[in-house]
Design a protein around this motif. Structure first.
Motif, PDB file in Angstrom:
ATOM      1  N   LEU A 197       0.827  -1.205   0.000  1.00 48.43           N
ATOM      2  CA  LEU A 197       0.000   0.000   0.000  1.00 48.43           C
ATOM      3  C   LEU A 197       0.863   1.257   0.000  1.00 48.43           C
ATOM      4  O   LEU A 197       0.566   2.237  -0.700  1.00 48.43           O
ATOM      5  N   ASP A 198       1.943   1.238   0.762  1.00 54.05           N
ATOM      6  CA  ASP A 198       2.861   2.380   0.793  1.00 54.05           C
ATOM      7  C   ASP A 198       3.442   2.647  -0.590  1.00 54.05           C
ATOM      8  O   ASP A 198       3.568   3.807  -1.010  1.00 54.05           O
ATOM      9  N   VAL A 199       3.824   1.574  -1.288  1.00 52.91           N
ATOM     10  CA  VAL A 199       4.367   1.727  -2.642  1.00 52.91           C
ATOM     11  C   VAL A 199       3.318   2.345  -3.557  1.00 52.91           C
ATOM     12  O   VAL A 199       3.595   3.280  -4.321  1.00 52.91           O
ATOM     13  N   ILE A 200       2.092   1.833  -3.492  1.00 49.13           N
ATOM     14  CA  ILE A 200       1.019   2.323  -4.355  1.00 49.13           C
ATOM     15  C   ILE A 200       0.734   3.794  -4.086  1.00 49.13           C
ATOM     16  O   ILE A 200       0.514   4.594  -5.015  1.00 49.13           O
ATOM     17  N   GLU A 201       0.727   4.175  -2.822  1.00 47.80           N
ATOM     18  CA  GLU A 201       0.393   5.559  -2.448  1.00 47.80           C
ATOM     19  C   GLU A 201       1.504   6.547  -2.792  1.00 47.80           C
ATOM     20  O   GLU A 201       1.230   7.689  -3.176  1.00 47.80           O
ATOM     21  N   SER A 202       2.743   6.136  -2.663  1.00 39.37           N
ATOM     22  CA  SER A 202       3.845   7.105  -2.721  1.00 39.37           C
ATOM     23  C   SER A 202       4.606   7.149  -4.039  1.00 39.37           C
ATOM     24  O   SER A 202       5.385   8.077  -4.269  1.00 39.37           O
ATOM     25  N   GLY A 242       0.737  -6.289 -11.693  1.00 37.09           N
ATOM     26  CA  GLY A 242       0.066  -5.729 -12.854  1.00 37.09           C
ATOM     27  C   GLY A 242      -1.357  -5.307 -12.544  1.00 37.09           C
ATOM     28  O   GLY A 242      -1.825  -4.277 -13.037  1.00 37.09           O
ATOM     29  N   ALA A 243      -2.058  -6.090 -11.732  1.00 34.05           N
ATOM     30  CA  ALA A 243      -3.426  -5.732 -11.365  1.00 34.05           C
ATOM     31  C   ALA A 243      -3.453  -4.414 -10.597  1.00 34.05           C
ATOM     32  O   ALA A 243      -4.281  -3.530 -10.866  1.00 34.05           O
ATOM     33  N   ALA A 244      -2.544  -4.264  -9.635  1.00 29.60           N
ATOM     34  CA  ALA A 244      -2.501  -3.029  -8.851  1.00 29.60           C
ATOM     35  C   ALA A 244      -2.132  -1.832  -9.730  1.00 29.60           C
ATOM     36  O   ALA A 244      -2.730  -0.749  -9.613  1.00 29.60           O
ATOM     37  N   ALA A 245      -1.152  -2.014 -10.623  1.00 35.64           N
ATOM     38  CA  ALA A 245      -0.727  -0.911 -11.488  1.00 35.64           C
ATOM     39  C   ALA A 245      -1.828  -0.515 -12.460  1.00 35.64           C
ATOM     40  O   ALA A 245      -2.078   0.675 -12.692  1.00 35.64           O
ATOM     41  N   LEU A 246      -2.504  -1.510 -13.057  1.00 34.94           N
ATOM     42  CA  LEU A 246      -3.593  -1.217 -13.983  1.00 34.94           C
ATOM     43  C   LEU A 246      -4.741  -0.508 -13.259  1.00 34.94           C
ATOM     44  O   LEU A 246      -5.327   0.444 -13.784  1.00 34.94           O
ATOM     45  N   SER A 247      -5.046  -0.948 -12.057  1.00 39.43           N
ATOM     46  CA  SER A 247      -6.101  -0.318 -11.275  1.00 39.43           C
ATOM     47  C   SER A 247      -5.787   1.160 -11.011  1.00 39.43           C
ATOM     48  O   SER A 247      -6.641   2.034 -11.157  1.00 39.43           O
ATOM     49  N   ARG A 248      -4.538   1.430 -10.665  1.00 41.53           N
ATOM     50  CA  ARG A 248      -4.136   2.824 -10.418  1.00 41.53           C
ATOM     51  C   ARG A 248      -4.213   3.652 -11.685  1.00 41.53           C
ATOM     52  O   ARG A 248      -4.650   4.811 -11.666  1.00 41.53           O
ATOM     53  N   LEU A 249      -3.817   3.065 -12.816  1.00 43.77           N
ATOM     54  CA  LEU A 249      -3.861   3.804 -14.071  1.00 43.77           C
ATOM     55  C   LEU A 249      -5.298   4.138 -14.463  1.00 43.77           C
ATOM     56  O   LEU A 249      -5.561   5.154 -15.115  1.00 43.77           O
ATOM     57  N   GLN A 250      -6.239   3.301 -14.036  1.00 42.52           N
ATOM     58  CA  GLN A 250      -7.647   3.574 -14.302  1.00 42.52           C
ATOM     59  C   GLN A 250      -8.227   4.615 -13.343  1.00 42.52           C
ATOM     60  O   GLN A 250      -9.395   4.970 -13.459  1.00 42.52           O
ATOM     61  N   GLY A 251      -7.416   5.076 -12.383  1.00 41.15           N
ATOM     62  CA  GLY A 251      -7.869   6.121 -11.475  1.00 41.15           C
ATOM     63  C   GLY A 251      -8.383   5.628 -10.144  1.00 41.15           C
ATOM     64  O   GLY A 251      -8.946   6.413  -9.367  1.00 41.15           O
ATOM     65  N   SER A 252      -8.199   4.357  -9.835  1.00 44.91           N
ATOM     66  CA  SER A 252      -8.675   3.810  -8.567  1.00 44.91           C
ATOM     67  C   SER A 252      -7.842   4.332  -7.403  1.00 44.91           C
ATOM     68  O   SER A 252      -6.679   4.716  -7.570  1.00 44.91           O
ATOM     69  N   GLU A 260      -2.074  10.645 -20.823  1.00 46.57           N
ATOM     70  CA  GLU A 260      -0.747  11.205 -21.029  1.00 46.57           C
ATOM     71  C   GLU A 260       0.326  10.150 -20.729  1.00 46.57           C
ATOM     72  O   GLU A 260       0.107   9.247 -19.908  1.00 46.57           O
ATOM     73  N   VAL A 261       1.471  10.296 -21.376  1.00 43.94           N
ATOM     74  CA  VAL A 261       2.596   9.382 -21.126  1.00 43.94           C
ATOM     75  C   VAL A 261       2.963   9.374 -19.653  1.00 43.94           C
ATOM     76  O   VAL A 261       3.295   8.329 -19.087  1.00 43.94           O
ATOM     77  N   SER A 262       2.881  10.529 -19.011  1.00 42.41           N
ATOM     78  CA  SER A 262       3.268  10.611 -17.602  1.00 42.41           C
ATOM     79  C   SER A 262       2.418   9.697 -16.729  1.00 42.41           C
ATOM     80  O   SER A 262       2.912   9.110 -15.763  1.00 42.41           O
ATOM     81  N   ARG A 263       1.123   9.556 -17.068  1.00 45.35           N
ATOM     82  CA  ARG A 263       0.258   8.669 -16.297  1.00 45.35           C
ATOM     83  C   ARG A 263       0.702   7.221 -16.446  1.00 45.35           C
ATOM     84  O   ARG A 263       0.709   6.445 -15.474  1.00 45.35           O
ATOM     85  N   MET A 264       1.043   6.828 -17.663  1.00 43.86           N
ATOM     86  CA  MET A 264       1.509   5.465 -17.898  1.00 43.86           C
ATOM     87  C   MET A 264       2.788   5.189 -17.121  1.00 43.86           C
ATOM     88  O   MET A 264       2.968   4.111 -16.528  1.00 43.86           O
ATOM     89  N   LEU A 265       3.699   6.166 -17.097  1.00 42.07           N
ATOM     90  CA  LEU A 265       4.968   5.969 -16.406  1.00 42.07           C
ATOM     91  C   LEU A 265       4.787   5.944 -14.893  1.00 42.07           C
ATOM     92  O   LEU A 265       5.501   5.213 -14.189  1.00 42.07           O
ATOM     93  N   ASP A 266       3.832   6.709 -14.377  1.00 42.06           N
ATOM     94  CA  ASP A 266       3.520   6.634 -12.945  1.00 42.06           C
ATOM     95  C   ASP A 266       3.090   5.213 -12.575  1.00 42.06           C
ATOM     96  O   ASP A 266       3.561   4.637 -11.591  1.00 42.06           O
ATOM     97  N   ALA A 267       2.178   4.654 -13.378  1.00 38.60           N
ATOM     98  CA  ALA A 267       1.673   3.313 -13.101  1.00 38.60           C
ATOM     99  C   ALA A 267       2.756   2.256 -13.295  1.00 38.60           C
ATOM    100  O   ALA A 267       2.830   1.281 -12.549  1.00 38.60           O
ATOM    101  N   ALA A 268       3.611   2.458 -14.299  1.00 38.28           N
ATOM    102  CA  ALA A 268       4.707   1.518 -14.527  1.00 38.28           C
ATOM    103  C   ALA A 268       5.661   1.500 -13.337  1.00 38.28           C
ATOM    104  O   ALA A 268       6.137   0.435 -12.922  1.00 38.28           O
ATOM    105  N   ALA A 269       5.942   2.666 -12.769  1.00 32.53           N
ATOM    106  CA  ALA A 269       6.817   2.734 -11.599  1.00 32.53           C
ATOM    107  C   ALA A 269       6.202   1.987 -10.419  1.00 32.53           C
ATOM    108  O   ALA A 269       6.886   1.253  -9.691  1.00 32.53           O
TER     109      ALA A 269
END
Length: 418
Positions: free
Chosen positions: A7-12, A157-167, A115-124
């Motif tokens: 959760l810390d990784v996802i949030e920060s 991948g599930a967590a990253a995709l969820s974040r990219l969708q705005g969750s 935007e590319v920046s959103r994809m890179l945020d989720a990739a990180a």
């Protein structure tokens, strides 16, 4: 608790929260996997993923193809297969996160015109979760005969995709929980030398998609999917209570790129041998190939030293002698070369490979000496060869695959202009 670390990784985590070295490495990994997926697009494995009824001139990018997919799921599965079929994807501790993560995030970026920046945020986010989960469970999965790549990176991948969708971070954890339950149900033992692991990768990517789609409907889900009762930890027999997620352990600079379709411990030897210039020439005058590797390689013996015959020819990709012999004969390596691992001429040349260990070599450092009639060819290779700078990777990539690579220019332009 490991769930809190996730959760810390996802949030920060955001792209701009990475240090300069990590930002550049993320760019390297994206460009490398997109290019290797494009290069492998003509393999039978990738072609078999295409449903022609779903093709069109608009839709989602398919690596190495001019037509596009009208289906989000097919695009993700095809691109995941193409990257992994190259067997030259990213690597860390024996796993390959990008083959699952990047197809998911690219397709979502195209679906929502992000935007590319959103994809890179989720990739990180996804890559750091991959590092965390690999450190916690990678060895335990491998010890049980399962493939860590597909199980662990489906969750990331599930967590990253969820974040990219705005969750929210909490909902992203719910998606990770759903994926954790799915991979436990899907897990089956890895059959050494077979090729079913290639099919596992698009299956894992689809598991991540299904977890994200269905997580919002779950009213009763496992809040501690990694550490609680009937969790991943209990299933694998891992004590995750003492796990620490230090910033150093989660640095993306730990993730390297593969230049050859072999085991990550074999690739530095193959690279060094080819750099001597011996590859592609008649091999009858090779008297001996001396390979000096780090002492740590001894833990992978006798597999790394096997000269065959192999129960399955594909096992040659885990063998230093067989891979060296094939590389010398062909002047390079592609996955299909390993069909010849048990051929008599390959076995004869492999028998001339001698392996020694040195405490002075670290990580993937190697030294090789090819003794031929009238001359000795030597090459020392440093670990850094597999952790290239962005400029080095760009140059290498376009030598390997000179055709236009989807998204590469757009990502690089964004990175240079940021």
């Amino acid at each position: 608790m490991i769930e809190q670390h996730c959760l810390d990784v996802i949030e920060s985590t955001r792209f701009d929260s990475l240090d300069e070295g990590e930002q550049e490495r993320l760019m390297v990994l994206l460009i490398h996997d997109f290019a290797m997926g494009s290069a492998a697009s003509d393999t039978e494995f990738a072609r078999n993923m295409v449903d022609k009824e779903l093709l069109g001139d608009r839709g989602y990018t398919l690596f190495g193809r001019t037509d596009r997919s009208r289906s989000f799921d097919m695009a993700v599965q095809y691109n995941a297969m193409a990257i992994t079929a190259s067997i030259r994807e990213d690597f860390v501790s024996g796993t390959h996160p990008g083959a699952i993560l990047f197809p998911l995030l690219l397709a979502q970026t195209e679906r929502s015109s992000l935007e590319v920046s959103r994809m890179l945020d989720a990739a990180a986010v996804g890559l750091k979760l991959s590092l965390l989960l690999t450190d916690a469970y990678g060895k335990a999965f491998a010890a049980k005969g399962f493939r860590p790549t597909t199980a662990l990176h489906a969750m990331a991948g599930a967590a990253a995709l969820s974040r990219l969708q705005g969750s929210s971070p909490e909902d992203a954890m719910k998606a990770l929980s759903a994926a954790a339950g799915m991979v436990q149900g899907l897990a089956f033992a890895f059959q050494e030398g077979s090729e079913e692991w290639l099919v596992q990768v698009p299956l894992a990517a689809e598991a991540a998609i299904l977890a994200v789609r269905n997580a919002p409907s779950m009213r009763f889900y496992h809040p501690n999917p990694l550490s609680g009762e009937r969790s991943l930890s209990s299933w694998l027999g891992v004590d995750s209570s003492s796990l620490t997620a230090s910033p150093e352990a989660l640095k993306l600079t730990r993730i390297g790129v593969k230049k050859h379709p072999v085991n990550s411990f074999v690739q530095p030897v193959v690279e060094a041998v080819l750099r001597t210039g011996v590859g592609g020439h008649p091999d009858g005058d090779v008297a001996e190939v001396l390979v000096v590797v780090p002492q740590e390689f001894s833990a992978m013996m006798p597999t790394l030293a096997s000269t065959g015959p192999f129960p399955s020819p594909n096992l040659g990709l885990l063998s230093i002698p067989a891979s060296v012999a094939l590389a010398i004969q062909g002047g390079g390596l592609v996955f299909s070369d390993f069909r010849r691992s048990n051929d008599a001429d390959v076995a004869e040349l492999a028998s001339k490979v001698r392996i020694e260990f040195s405490p002075d070599l670290k990580q993937y450092d190697v030294h090789v000496k090819v003794r031929k009639a009238g001359e000795d060819l030597e090459q020392h290779l440093e670990t850094s060869a597999f952790y290239p700078s962005l400029q080095e990777e760009i140059q290498w990539t376009f030598r390997q695959y000179p055709h236009p690579i989807p998204w590469t220019d757009r990502v690089l332009q964004w990175f240079e202009a940021r």
